[in-house]
Design a protein around this motif. Structure first.
Motif, PDB file in Angstrom:
ATOM      1  N   ARG A 204       0.844  -1.191   0.000  1.00 49.66           N
ATOM      2  CA  ARG A 204       0.000   0.000   0.000  1.00 49.66           C
ATOM      3  C   ARG A 204       0.880   1.241   0.000  1.00 49.66           C
ATOM      4  O   ARG A 204       1.963   1.251   0.582  1.00 49.66           O
ATOM      5  N   VAL A 205       0.401   2.281  -0.670  1.00 48.90           N
ATOM      6  CA  VAL A 205       1.072   3.571  -0.661  1.00 48.90           C
ATOM      7  C   VAL A 205       0.092   4.615  -0.154  1.00 48.90           C
ATOM      8  O   VAL A 205      -1.032   4.718  -0.668  1.00 48.90           O
ATOM      9  N   LEU A 206       0.490   5.364   0.870  1.00 49.26           N
ATOM     10  CA  LEU A 206      -0.338   6.410   1.447  1.00 49.26           C
ATOM     11  C   LEU A 206       0.231   7.759   1.036  1.00 49.26           C
ATOM     12  O   LEU A 206       1.407   8.036   1.262  1.00 49.26           O
ATOM     13  N   VAL A 207      -0.604   8.591   0.440  1.00 50.00           N
ATOM     14  CA  VAL A 207      -0.139   9.876  -0.093  1.00 50.00           C
ATOM     15  C   VAL A 207      -0.873  11.017   0.598  1.00 50.00           C
ATOM     16  O   VAL A 207      -2.095  10.999   0.732  1.00 50.00           O
ATOM     17  N   SER A 208      -0.096  12.026   1.045  1.00 51.82           N
ATOM     18  CA  SER A 208      -0.673  13.231   1.642  1.00 51.82           C
ATOM     19  C   SER A 208      -0.003  14.451   1.025  1.00 51.82           C
ATOM     20  O   SER A 208       0.987  14.337   0.302  1.00 51.82           O
ATOM     21  N   GLY A 209      -0.554  15.641   1.295  1.00 55.30           N
ATOM     22  CA  GLY A 209       0.071  16.854   0.787  1.00 55.30           C
ATOM     23  C   GLY A 209      -0.823  17.621  -0.164  1.00 55.30           C
ATOM     24  O   GLY A 209      -2.045  17.484  -0.160  1.00 55.30           O
ATOM     25  N   SER A 210      -0.185  18.443  -1.021  1.00 53.25           N
ATOM     26  CA  SER A 210      -0.940  19.372  -1.857  1.00 53.25           C
ATOM     27  C   SER A 210      -0.500  19.309  -3.311  1.00 53.25           C
ATOM     28  O   SER A 210       0.569  18.779  -3.642  1.00 53.25           O
ATOM     29  N   GLY A 223      -5.309  21.643  -4.710  1.00 53.21           N
ATOM     30  CA  GLY A 223      -5.838  20.464  -4.035  1.00 53.21           C
ATOM     31  C   GLY A 223      -5.099  20.201  -2.738  1.00 53.21           C
ATOM     32  O   GLY A 223      -3.872  20.348  -2.674  1.00 53.21           O
ATOM     33  N   GLN A 224      -5.835  19.821  -1.700  1.00 54.41           N
ATOM     34  CA  GLN A 224      -5.249  19.476  -0.403  1.00 54.41           C
ATOM     35  C   GLN A 224      -5.837  18.151   0.062  1.00 54.41           C
ATOM     36  O   GLN A 224      -7.063  18.025   0.199  1.00 54.41           O
ATOM     37  N   ILE A 225      -4.989  17.162   0.269  1.00 51.45           N
ATOM     38  CA  ILE A 225      -5.449  15.863   0.747  1.00 51.45           C
ATOM     39  C   ILE A 225      -5.730  15.972   2.241  1.00 51.45           C
ATOM     40  O   ILE A 225      -4.842  16.307   3.025  1.00 51.45           O
ATOM     41  N   THR A 226      -6.968  15.694   2.645  1.00 55.79           N
ATOM     42  CA  THR A 226      -7.337  15.782   4.057  1.00 55.79           C
ATOM     43  C   THR A 226      -7.356  14.413   4.739  1.00 55.79           C
ATOM     44  O   THR A 226      -7.299  14.339   5.969  1.00 55.79           O
ATOM     45  N   GLU A 227      -7.495  13.357   3.955  1.00 51.76           N
ATOM     46  CA  GLU A 227      -7.326  11.982   4.449  1.00 51.76           C
ATOM     47  C   GLU A 227      -6.465  11.256   3.435  1.00 51.76           C
ATOM     48  O   GLU A 227      -6.751  11.312   2.231  1.00 51.76           O
ATOM     49  N   ASP A 228      -5.423  10.576   3.896  1.00 49.26           N
ATOM     50  CA  ASP A 228      -4.446   9.971   2.991  1.00 49.26           C
ATOM     51  C   ASP A 228      -5.096   9.245   1.829  1.00 49.26           C
ATOM     52  O   ASP A 228      -6.023   8.438   2.014  1.00 49.26           O
ATOM     53  N   LEU A 229      -4.613   9.519   0.617  1.00 47.23           N
ATOM     54  CA  LEU A 229      -5.028   8.735  -0.537  1.00 47.23           C
ATOM     55  C   LEU A 229      -4.302   7.394  -0.469  1.00 47.23           C
ATOM     56  O   LEU A 229      -3.085   7.346  -0.267  1.00 47.23           O
ATOM     57  N   VAL A 230      -5.049   6.314  -0.633  1.00 47.03           N
ATOM     58  CA  VAL A 230      -4.485   4.971  -0.509  1.00 47.03           C
ATOM     59  C   VAL A 230      -4.448   4.314  -1.888  1.00 47.03           C
ATOM     60  O   VAL A 230      -5.482   4.162  -2.543  1.00 47.03           O
ATOM     61  N   PHE A 231      -3.238   3.937  -2.312  1.00 47.42           N
ATOM     62  CA  PHE A 231      -3.056   3.223  -3.569  1.00 47.42           C
ATOM     63  C   PHE A 231      -2.571   1.809  -3.257  1.00 47.42           C
ATOM     64  O   PHE A 231      -1.753   1.606  -2.351  1.00 47.42           O
ATOM     65  N   VAL A 232      -3.078   0.826  -4.010  1.00 44.50           N
ATOM     66  CA  VAL A 232      -2.567  -0.541  -3.899  1.00 44.50           C
ATOM     67  C   VAL A 232      -2.069  -0.974  -5.274  1.00 44.50           C
ATOM     68  O   VAL A 232      -2.651  -0.603  -6.298  1.00 44.50           O
ATOM     69  N   ARG A 233      -0.992  -1.715  -5.284  1.00 49.24           N
ATOM     70  CA  ARG A 233      -0.341  -2.056  -6.549  1.00 49.24           C
ATOM     71  C   ARG A 233      -1.253  -2.864  -7.462  1.00 49.24           C
ATOM     72  O   ARG A 233      -1.207  -2.739  -8.688  1.00 49.24           O
ATOM     73  N   SER A 234      -2.085  -3.700  -6.875  1.00 50.98           N
ATOM     74  CA  SER A 234      -2.923  -4.585  -7.696  1.00 50.98           C
ATOM     75  C   SER A 234      -4.081  -3.848  -8.368  1.00 50.98           C
ATOM     76  O   SER A 234      -4.703  -4.382  -9.281  1.00 50.98           O
ATOM     77  N   CYS A 235      -4.386  -2.624  -7.931  1.00 49.61           N
ATOM     78  CA  CYS A 235      -5.533  -1.913  -8.476  1.00 49.61           C
ATOM     79  C   CYS A 235      -5.079  -0.952  -9.573  1.00 49.61           C
ATOM     80  O   CYS A 235      -4.871   0.238  -9.341  1.00 49.61           O
ATOM     81  N   GLY A 241      -3.744   4.706 -15.455  1.00 49.38           N
ATOM     82  CA  GLY A 241      -2.765   4.173 -14.508  1.00 49.38           C
ATOM     83  C   GLY A 241      -3.483   3.704 -13.257  1.00 49.38           C
ATOM     84  O   GLY A 241      -4.429   2.933 -13.321  1.00 49.38           O
ATOM     85  N   LYS A 242      -3.063   4.220 -12.090  1.00 49.59           N
ATOM     86  CA  LYS A 242      -3.608   3.766 -10.823  1.00 49.59           C
ATOM     87  C   LYS A 242      -4.492   4.834 -10.191  1.00 49.59           C
ATOM     88  O   LYS A 242      -4.205   6.024 -10.278  1.00 49.59           O
ATOM     89  N   LEU A 243      -5.561   4.384  -9.543  1.00 48.14           N
ATOM     90  CA  LEU A 243      -6.456   5.287  -8.824  1.00 48.14           C
ATOM     91  C   LEU A 243      -6.440   4.933  -7.335  1.00 48.14           C
ATOM     92  O   LEU A 243      -6.231   3.778  -6.968  1.00 48.14           O
ATOM     93  N   PRO A 244      -6.682   5.912  -6.457  1.00 44.92           N
ATOM     94  CA  PRO A 244      -6.778   5.592  -5.033  1.00 44.92           C
ATOM     95  C   PRO A 244      -7.987   4.698  -4.763  1.00 44.92           C
ATOM     96  O   PRO A 244      -9.004   4.789  -5.452  1.00 44.92           O
ATOM     97  N   VAL A 245      -7.862   3.857  -3.753  1.00 47.52           N
ATOM     98  CA  VAL A 245      -8.999   3.042  -3.334  1.00 47.52           C
ATOM     99  C   VAL A 245      -9.663   3.639  -2.097  1.00 47.52           C
ATOM    100  O   VAL A 245     -10.723   3.176  -1.671  1.00 47.52           O
ATOM    101  N   ALA A 246      -9.034   4.655  -1.511  1.00 49.40           N
ATOM    102  CA  ALA A 246      -9.596   5.337  -0.343  1.00 49.40           C
ATOM    103  C   ALA A 246      -8.920   6.699  -0.211  1.00 49.40           C
ATOM    104  O   ALA A 246      -7.911   6.982  -0.855  1.00 49.40           O
ATOM    105  N   GLY A 247      -9.513   7.545   0.637  1.00 52.33           N
ATOM    106  CA  GLY A 247      -8.937   8.855   0.890  1.00 52.33           C
ATOM    107  C   GLY A 247      -9.845  10.000   0.467  1.00 52.33           C
ATOM    108  O   GLY A 247     -10.855   9.797  -0.210  1.00 52.33           O
ATOM    109  N   VAL A 248      -9.474  11.224   0.881  1.00 45.51           N
ATOM    110  CA  VAL A 248     -10.266  12.418   0.604  1.00 45.51           C
ATOM    111  C   VAL A 248      -9.350  13.531   0.119  1.00 45.51           C
ATOM    112  O   VAL A 248      -8.321  13.814   0.736  1.00 45.51           O
ATOM    113  N   ASN A 249      -9.738  14.153  -0.981  1.00 47.74           N
ATOM    114  CA  ASN A 249      -8.976  15.256  -1.563  1.00 47.74           C
ATOM    115  C   ASN A 249      -9.923  16.433  -1.763  1.00 47.74           C
ATOM    116  O   ASN A 249     -10.981  16.289  -2.369  1.00 47.74           O
TER     117      ASN A 249
END
Length: 285
Positions: A204-210, A223-235, A241-249
């Motif tokens: 899993r990769v957790l992304v935060s920041g702007s 854009g400001q990430i308020t809850e970590d965007l979660v990426f998984v390699r299999s998705c 490319g890849k989209l987050p499976v969870a998080g708030v931007n």
């Protein structure tokens, strides 16, 4: 006659007010419709940018990991379906060197995505060690004929070798250009946390920041990430490319504040957006 005349005037005035109200209502609805159209464009642009550049970060990570176990020279293949035979090559030492991912005229992965051109990854220091810095650049690189530009700098800011891998990520001059010659730009300042699993597909990769940019329609946003965007390699379901499976931007433009909700872990293309209290769903292709 005066009474009848006065009533006619009143009737005419009522009709006029009614028509004006209808026109104003119609204009307001048109403005709302246009406003939501612009907002949707911003949301889709931000999601597509995330998909493309997170995919590139993931390719860079596995390539740098392989380079650390290599003594240099050309490797015929890596255990990743995005890298065809002969795409990966490395020159240098474990302390510094350059990785070249040369996709040539086209390398097709199992999802049907076609990558072309070259990604170059130059590193100083070890990728897995605190202080290691990698710089990612592009030479005619594209995914599904979407041209990618920019310079992406990734610095290992983990405190110790035993910590979960944490990276500072900046993107300067980020740009995507579509086959119809429309383009979107982006600058990024984010933190990327790589949580490794025994099975790499479960990483899993957790992304935060702007981030900030301009969409294909010329709309400026931040854009400001308020809850970590979660990426998984299999998705990797998006053709970008890849989209987050969870998080708030949270995305802000001159006229609106939009909140993007990426769900609760499901691997899909759905994004729920809330604009001025109104909820809607966007599907990213």
């Amino acid at each position: 006659m005066k009474l009848i005349k006065s009533n006619s005037r009143n009737v005419a005035l009522s009709i006029g007010v009614g028509i004006l109200s209808l026109l104003m209502s119609s204009c307001a609805n048109d403005e709302v419709s246009e406003d939501r159209s612009v907002s949707t464009d911003v949301v889709e642009s931000e999601a597509e940018m995330d998909a493309v550049f997170e995919d590139i970060d993931d390719l860079s990570s596995i390539s740098l990991e392989s380079a650390e176990t290599s003594s240099g020279g050309r490797m015929e293949e890596l255990d990743d379906d995005r890298l065809c035979d002969g795409v990966f090559s490395y020159e240098g030492t474990k302390e510094s060197g350059t990785i070249t991912l040369d996709f040539g005229d086209g390398c097709v992965d199992r999802k049907g995505n076609v990558r072309k051109g070259i990604i170059t990854i130059s590193h100083t220091g070890r990728f897995f060690a605190p202080g290691g810095i990698s710089v990612v650049s592009f030479v005619d690189y594209s995914i599904n004929d979407i041209q990618v530009e920019g310079t992406r700098t990734i610095e290992n800011i983990s405190e110790t070798l035993t910590d979960t891998l944490t990276f500072s990520v900046t993107l300067v001059g980020g740009k995507l250009t579509w086959p119809d010659e429309t383009s979107a730009t982006r600058e990024v300042n984010r933190i990327r946390v790589w949580e490794r699993a025994l099975n790499p597909l479960n990483d899993r990769v957790l992304v935060s920041g702007s981030a900030s940019g301009i969409t294909r329609r010329g709309v400026e946003y931040t854009g400001q990430i308020t809850e970590d965007l979660v990426f998984v390699r299999s998705c990797r379901i998006s053709r970008r490319g890849k989209l987050p499976v969870a998080g708030v931007n949270v995305i802000t433009t001159a006229n609106n504040i939009m909140t993007m909700y990426f769900g609760d872990g499901e691997c899909d293309r759905n994004i729920r957006i809330v604009i001025n209290g109104v909820s809607d769903n966007v599907i990213v292709e």
